[in-house]
Design an enzyme around this catalytic site. Structure first.
Site, PDB file in Angstrom:
ATOM      1  N   LYS A  93       0.841  -1.203   0.000  1.00  0.00           N
ATOM      2  CA  LYS A  93       0.000   0.000   0.000  1.00  0.00           C
ATOM      3  C   LYS A  93       0.877   1.256   0.000  1.00  0.00           C
ATOM      4  CE  LYS A  93      -4.015  -1.970   0.348  1.00  0.00           C
ATOM      5  NZ  LYS A  93      -5.098  -1.731  -0.591  1.00  0.00           N
ATOM      6  N   ILE A  95       2.084   4.764   1.231  1.00  0.00           N
ATOM      7  CA  ILE A  95       2.095   5.435   2.535  1.00  0.00           C
ATOM      8  C   ILE A  95       1.598   6.868   2.326  1.00  0.00           C
ATOM      9  CG2 ILE A  95       3.568   6.149   4.475  1.00  0.00           C
ATOM     10  CD1 ILE A  95       3.215   3.079   4.196  1.00  0.00           C
ATOM     11  N   HIS A 111      13.232  -2.641  -2.289  1.00  0.00           N
ATOM     12  CA  HIS A 111      12.665  -2.859  -3.621  1.00  0.00           C
ATOM     13  C   HIS A 111      13.595  -3.790  -4.383  1.00  0.00           C
ATOM     14  CE1 HIS A 111      10.116  -1.869  -7.027  1.00  0.00           C
ATOM     15  NE2 HIS A 111      11.213  -1.800  -7.750  1.00  0.00           N
TER      16      HIS A 111
HETATM   17  C1  GAR Z   1      10.436  -8.581  -1.728  1.00  0.00           C
HETATM   18  O1  GAR Z   1      11.140  -9.067  -2.849  1.00  0.00           O
HETATM   19  C2  GAR Z   1      10.442  -7.066  -1.723  1.00  0.00           C
HETATM   20  O2  GAR Z   1      11.627  -6.505  -2.239  1.00  0.00           O
HETATM   21  C3  GAR Z   1       9.278  -6.765  -2.635  1.00  0.00           C
HETATM   22  O3  GAR Z   1       8.302  -7.708  -2.304  1.00  0.00           O
HETATM   23  C4  GAR Z   1       8.946  -8.891  -1.834  1.00  0.00           C
HETATM   24  C5  GAR Z   1       8.359  -9.242  -0.487  1.00  0.00           C
HETATM   25  O4  GAR Z   1       8.824 -10.499  -0.071  1.00  0.00           O
HETATM   26  N1  GAR Z   1       8.820  -5.418  -2.466  1.00  0.00           N
HETATM   27  C6  GAR Z   1       8.387  -4.667  -3.486  1.00  0.00           C
HETATM   28  O5  GAR Z   1       8.297  -5.074  -4.628  1.00  0.00           O
HETATM   29  C7  GAR Z   1       8.023  -3.244  -3.104  1.00  0.00           C
HETATM   30  N2  GAR Z   1       7.784  -2.432  -4.276  1.00  0.00           N
HETATM   31  P1  GAR Z   1       8.701 -10.943   1.431  1.00  0.00           P
HETATM   32  O6  GAR Z   1       7.240 -10.763   1.843  1.00  0.00           O
HETATM   33  O7  GAR Z   1       9.115 -12.388   1.423  1.00  0.00           O
HETATM   34  O8  GAR Z   1       9.633 -10.076   2.251  1.00  0.00           O
END
Ligand code: GAR
Length: 207
Positions: A93, A95, A111
């Site tokens: 979400k 912020i 990211h």
């Molecule tokens: C991770 O790869 C994180 O970098 C990404 O979601 C995944 C969550 O994995 N975040 C994004 O893409 C944010 N834009 P997790 O729930 O196993 O930590």
């Protein structure tokens, strides 16, 4: 050194949350996860928190009449648990300006690509790796940045490159990047705990 209090926001499986909890328990990070909040009641991240006796709260916009009421509840919850640094770990979400203002330069996000490329609305999880592969880029990586009012936009704290191989698909690329996330996020939190993150405009100095 005094431990700082973390509030982690997560929407999904929470592997980054787990790496942060493990690093704090091993004493590698001078921080303690005080609360995990998820917009998704079924998020495995909440289960991981409960397994470590960490407060686990389901907080969703759907429970409130307005975005403003949600923001007030979120800020109150973070303050109640003494949260000094908010850590987004797969939180999907945006912020809001009110929350950004309440925790200015005290919200981090990770990211799975090299920002400012392959970020923004809709660029999360596997969508990011699909876009990287599709683009033909030979290098991807990961970014920890300070959160501002736009998706994946705030000042960059740490980055690392990861090669894209000819035979990669989004899954294999994600599998190469994720372990690097698990190392880098605790490092960034430790920099914050040591007071080493200084923000000037879009630049972050960590020495
Ligand atoms: C991770 O790869 C994180 O970098 C990404 O979601 C995944 C969550 O994995 N975040 C994004 O893409 C944010 N834009 P997790 O729930 O196993 O930590």
């Amino acid at each position: 050194m005094r431990k700082i209090n973390l509030g982690v926001l997560a929407s999904g499986r929470g592997s980054n949350l787990q790496s942060i909890i493990d690093a704090t328990e091993r004493g590698e990070v001078d921080a303690e996860v005080r609360i995990v909040i998820s917009n998704n009641s079924k998020a495995y991240a909440l289960e991981r928190a409960r397994n470590h006796n960490i407060a686990a709260v389901h907080l969703s916009h759907k429970q409130f009449e307005s975005g403003d009421a949600f923001d007030d509840a979120l800020i109150e919850m973070l303050k109640k648990h003494g949260v000094e640094l908010v850590v987004l770990a797969g939180y999907m979400k945006l912020i809001s300006p009110k929350v950004c203002e309440a925790y200015r330069h005290r919200i981090l996000n990770i990211h799975p690509a090299l920002l400012p490329s392959f970020g923004g609305k809709g660029m999360y999880g596997m969508h990011v790796h699909e876009a990287v592969i599709e683009s033909g880029a030979k290098i991807s990586g990961l970014t920890v940045h300070i959160v501002d009012e736009q998706y994946d936009h705030g000042p960059i704290v740490l980055q690392k490159t990861v090669p894209v191989r000819d035979d990669d698909d989004p899954d294999s690329l994600a599998a190469r990047i994720l372990p690097e996330e698990h190392k880098m996020y605790p490092e960034a939190i430790q920099l914050f705990a040591e007071g080493k993150i200084r923000v000037e405009g879009r630049r972050v100095y960590t020495t």
